[in-house]
Design a protein around this motif. Structure first.
Motif, mmCIF file in Angstrom:
data_model
loop_
_atom_site.group_PDB
_atom_site.id
_atom_site.type_symbol
_atom_site.label_atom_id
_atom_site.label_comp_id
_atom_site.label_asym_id
_atom_site.label_seq_id
_atom_site.Cartn_x
_atom_site.Cartn_y
_atom_site.Cartn_z
ATOM 1 N N UNK A 188 1.195 -1.565 -0.297
ATOM 2 C CA UNK A 188 -0.047 0.001 -0.159
ATOM 3 C C UNK A 188 1.126 0.982 -0.220
ATOM 4 N N UNK A 189 1.753 1.293 0.978
ATOM 5 C CA UNK A 189 2.550 2.452 0.795
ATOM 6 C C UNK A 189 3.358 2.636 -0.392
ATOM 7 N N UNK A 190 3.702 1.686 -0.641
ATOM 8 C CA UNK A 190 4.263 1.789 -2.432
ATOM 9 C C UNK A 190 3.812 2.321 -3.633
ATOM 10 N N UNK A 191 3.184 1.481 -3.594
ATOM 11 C CA UNK A 191 1.424 2.175 -4.837
ATOM 12 C C UNK A 191 1.245 3.509 -4.228
ATOM 13 N N UNK A 225 5.795 11.630 4.014
ATOM 14 C CA UNK A 225 4.750 11.445 4.775
ATOM 15 C C UNK A 225 2.824 11.978 4.404
ATOM 16 N N UNK A 226 3.053 12.286 3.086
ATOM 17 C CA UNK A 226 1.932 12.185 2.497
ATOM 18 C C UNK A 226 1.916 10.957 2.370
ATOM 19 N N UNK A 243 -2.417 8.491 3.988
ATOM 20 C CA UNK A 243 -2.762 7.968 3.230
ATOM 21 C C UNK A 243 -3.227 6.299 3.383
ATOM 22 N N UNK A 244 -2.439 6.181 4.050
ATOM 23 C CA UNK A 244 -2.013 4.213 4.369
ATOM 24 C C UNK A 244 -2.732 4.363 5.775
ATOM 25 N N UNK A 245 -2.656 5.562 6.777
ATOM 26 C CA UNK A 245 -2.656 5.243 8.288
ATOM 27 C C UNK A 245 -1.587 4.805 9.339
ATOM 28 N N UNK A 246 -0.585 4.957 8.521
ATOM 29 C CA UNK A 246 0.475 4.572 9.906
ATOM 30 C C UNK A 246 1.424 6.216 9.778
ATOM 31 N N UNK A 247 2.066 6.036 11.103
ATOM 32 C CA UNK A 247 3.417 7.079 10.958
ATOM 33 C C UNK A 247 4.351 7.360 10.357
ATOM 34 N N UNK A 248 4.875 8.565 10.218
ATOM 35 C CA UNK A 248 5.870 8.399 9.880
ATOM 36 C C UNK A 248 7.569 7.478 10.070
ATOM 37 N N UNK A 284 6.672 4.529 11.278
ATOM 38 C CA UNK A 284 7.135 3.275 10.714
ATOM 39 C C UNK A 284 6.852 3.507 8.864
ATOM 40 N N UNK A 285 6.480 4.576 8.284
ATOM 41 C CA UNK A 285 6.471 4.306 6.909
ATOM 42 C C UNK A 285 8.129 4.191 6.756
ATOM 43 N N UNK A 286 8.319 4.753 7.739
ATOM 44 C CA UNK A 286 10.633 4.821 7.067
ATOM 45 C C UNK A 286 11.279 3.480 7.530
ATOM 46 N N UNK A 287 9.992 2.659 8.244
ATOM 47 C CA UNK A 287 11.242 1.651 9.048
ATOM 48 C C UNK A 287 10.373 0.897 7.443
#
Length: 322
Positions: free
Chosen positions: A266-269, A278-279, A283-288, A290-293
């Motif tokens: 989902x994040x990759x898409x 961060x955007x 939209x995916x519903x995770x923290x920044x 978590x997104x970096x991880x």
């Protein structure tokens, strides 16, 4: 064959709704055919193997307990003459090549494909076998996929090509069929030779994307390494993509192609759509954080180390066939 029915055909799918649809439509489209319907692949294997009157089987490739590819392999061992058709809801072209080359699958269709199309092809194959005893390897098994797909060996000798790929090779100045049936890529992208035949101590990569550009013409290649055959031969799936016509692949395709989890896909898409991290995270519903991880893991799985490279790789991958 039985006395009352001209053809006995089996359907194996864990989707009960699809099986019910096949049951209804088979009776309407081929009232003289006898249908067998299984949602359990293991039960299906035993029943089909024990029934020599089953002429054809339609399998879903993704089933719990036993995949369609595993079921096809066991059925082929027991029944050399069985016509095997395989369905998938994923853009799994590597499995398509394996299914045709190693298991002898007759056709490989993406979902959804109209039942009438499959029945017509099965009927034509049955009629063909009545007049010809030898088996033939279909070259059009990937024609229903919307991208150009070429199967090659490590010398880029063309093994199979779908209709879309033939059209790309006909009109493009960047790729063509050259001497001795080899795929010519001009100009040859940096790193291609090392990907096809890596140094002896280097672990081979499973996939790599390349971008071609010359005099305003652009073409992206996604090359997937296919598992080696018993004889040790290596083959590859080359997917030809016009970046200007591409949309981000579906989440399930990203999971299937790169081995991502659903959250990573989902994040990759979203990143492939051009959003900042961060955007995309919002939209995916995770923290920044978590997104970096997630991004570090995504980089590892896709073989890149920067976000622009990730976008290029993803946009060169297989689009949704659903």
């Amino acid at each position: 064959m039985t006395d009352k029915k001209s053809v006995r055909i089996a359907f194996v799918d864990d989707d009960e709704n699809l099986l019910s649809s096949h049951r209804r439509n088979l009776g309407r489209l081929r009232p003289d055919w006898d249908g067998m319907f299984f949602h359990d692949p293991i039960v299906a294997r035993d029943a089909i193997t024990a029934d020599p009157d089953v002429a054809a089987v339609v399998l879903d490739i993704h089933m719990p307990g036993m995949t369609g590819l595993e079921l096809a392999a066991e059925l082929r061992t027991a029944r050399k003459d069985l016509i095997i058709v395989m369905l998938t809801g994923y853009a799994d072209l590597q499995s398509a090549l394996l299914a045709v080359n190693e298991v002898g699958v007759f056709r490989f269709y993406p979902k959804p494909t109209a039942l009438e199309i499959m029945l017509e092809d099965i009927e034509a194959e049955i009629q063909s076998r009545l007049g010809h005893s030898e088996d033939t390897l279909p070259t059009e098994f990937l024609d229903l996929f919307e991208l150009g797909v070429v199967a090659v060996d490590e010398t880029l000798t063309i093994l199979h090509m779908n209709a879309q790929a033939a059209e790309v090779l006909r009109r493009s100045s960047l790729v063509r069929s050259g001497a001795q049936g080899r795929l010519v890529i001009d100009p040859p992208p940096k790193g291609l030779k090392g990907f096809l035949t890596p140094p002896e101590k280097q672990a081979p990569r499973n996939h790599q994307s390349f971008s071609l550009e010359q005099e305003g013409e652009k073409l992206s290649l996604l090359i997937r390494r296919v598992s080696k055959k018993a004889d040790g031969g290596q083959s590859f799936m080359v997917i030809l993509v016009d970046p200007s016509r591409q949309r981000p692949p579906a989440i399930d395709d990203l999971m299937d192609l790169f081995g991502l989890t659903r959250s990573e896909a989902k994040l990759t898409q979203k990143l492939a759509e051009g959003l900042a991290l961060d955007q995309a995270a919002e939209l995916v519903g995770i923290s920044h954080s978590s997104a970096r991880t997630y991004l570090k893991t995504i980089f590892s799985k896709t073989g890149v180390n920067r976000q622009p490279q990730l976008m290029k790789t993803v946009l060169s991958s297989i689009p949704s066939l659903r």
